[in-house]
Scaffold this active site. Structure first.
Site, PDB file in Angstrom:
ATOM      1  N   LYS A 221      34.513  23.402  42.743  1.00 20.83           N
ATOM      2  CA  LYS A 221      34.036  23.841  41.663  1.00 20.83           C
ATOM      3  C   LYS A 221      34.893  23.765  40.493  1.00 20.83           C
ATOM      4  O   LYS A 221      35.898  23.665  40.762  1.00 20.83           O
ATOM      5  CB  LYS A 221      33.688  25.439  41.949  1.00 20.83           C
ATOM      6  CG  LYS A 221      32.270  25.599  42.941  1.00 20.83           C
ATOM      7  CD  LYS A 221      31.569  26.808  42.788  1.00 20.83           C
ATOM      8  CE  LYS A 221      30.368  26.998  43.407  1.00 20.83           C
ATOM      9  NZ  LYS A 221      29.671  28.424  43.766  1.00 20.83           N
ATOM     10  N   ARG A 255      31.938  28.719  52.381  1.00 21.69           N
ATOM     11  CA  ARG A 255      30.768  27.744  52.210  1.00 21.69           C
ATOM     12  C   ARG A 255      31.468  26.446  51.349  1.00 21.69           C
ATOM     13  O   ARG A 255      31.725  26.652  50.472  1.00 21.69           O
ATOM     14  CB  ARG A 255      29.587  28.225  51.262  1.00 21.69           C
ATOM     15  CG  ARG A 255      28.481  26.985  51.004  1.00 21.69           C
ATOM     16  CD  ARG A 255      27.319  27.897  50.119  1.00 21.69           C
ATOM     17  NE  ARG A 255      26.245  27.012  50.063  1.00 21.69           N
ATOM     18  CZ  ARG A 255      26.329  26.166  48.939  1.00 21.69           C
ATOM     19  NH1 ARG A 255      27.325  25.858  48.010  1.00 21.69           N
ATOM     20  NH2 ARG A 255      25.136  25.385  48.748  1.00 21.69           N
TER      21      ARG A 255
END
Length: 278
Positions: A221, A255
């Protein structure tokens, strides 16, 4: 600490890996990578061999300013893949990344095992009723607004405490409907600045008082690649570093896009914990 997935009791006392399968053409990292059944099966098989406990399938991109698609288009993208994977990998634990109850319902009817909702029911007031009906685990993420508006909604009194208060309400709402298996995800990158993301990560252990499993979705991210002045494609090492920190702060599920590396983090972290107990 366990969750029941299609009759399988998954013990999260040892952290687990959730591998990401994006079926969207515009995902921030791997959009459009899987164009046919062979590509999909090959990718999922690799994630399972590498040690993924769950496969998280998403057909709606939730990145900032993502293109909105209809419910029918989301269903048409995801259901054939759910059917394919359930047939190809019997017993697979498929998580469905959706905030729409109609998508969740049809995927559960086709063999999915849990639902991962970026809005924790805020974008579809029927979602929790579907979860309660099918008695499946429910991953509730913190987000404000929608993927289109969330980056303008980053004002907090105290970001970590505000997120905890959000989950206190959501957990109470879910439990009132009889939902038992609940997981919380603080929503790294969703309605949070880079600084706020790091604040939440630094204080992730504060969420352990809520007595539910914690999912950390940090993989590749912008909090990583912007801080390192690089790109999502070059953010694996940074992802590994922050996944390790998340584990030390109490994360039960990672995740990720890169399953093998995440499982190595868990293996080393577990070895460290065992050594501490000797």
């Amino acid at each position: 600490m366990t969750i029941n997935c299609n009759g399988n009791l998954i013990n999260l006392s040892t952290p687990k890996v959730m591998g990401i399968l994006n079926l969207t053409p515009d995902s921030f990292y791997d959009g459009g990578s899987y164009k046919n059944e062979t590509d999909i099966v090959t990718k999922v098989e690799k994630m399972l061999v590498d040690g993924a406990t769950f496969i998280d399938v998403g057909a709606y991109s939730s990145r900032p300013n993502a293109i909105n698609i209809s419910v029918n288009e989301e269903i048409n993208r995801i259901v054939p893949v759910v059917q394919l994977l359930v047939k190809k990998f019997p017993g697979i634990l498929l998580s469905i990344d959706t905030f729409r109850s109609a998508v969740a319902k049809v995927c559960l009817e086709n063999g999915a095992a849990l639902i991962n909702d970026i809005s924790a029911g805020s974008l579809d007031d029927k979602m929790m009723n579907v979860i309660a009906e099918y008695k499946v685990p429910y991953i509730m993420m913190h987000m404000r607004g929608t993927p289109e508006t969330m980056q303008q909604l980053t004002e907090y009194t105290n970001v970590t405490l505000d997120v905890k208060q959000y989950f206190a309400k959501k957990l109470a709402q879910a439990r009132a409907l009889g939902i038992v298996d609940l997981v919380i995800d603080p929503g790294f990158g969703f309605a949070k600045t880079t600084e706020q993301n790091f604040n939440v990560l630094q204080n992730l252990d504060l969420f352990k008082t809520m007595n539910v499993p914690i999912l950390a979705g940090i993989s590749r991210k912008s909090m990583i690649y912007k801080t390192l002045d690089t790109t999502a494609s070059n953010a694996l090492n940074g992802t590994t570093a922050l996944n390790t920190i998340a584990l030390t702060k109490g994360a039960n599920i990672l995740r990720v896009h890169d399953v093998k590396e995440a499982l190595e983090c868990i293996t080393l972290f577990t070895a460290l914990k065992l050594n501490e107990e000797l």
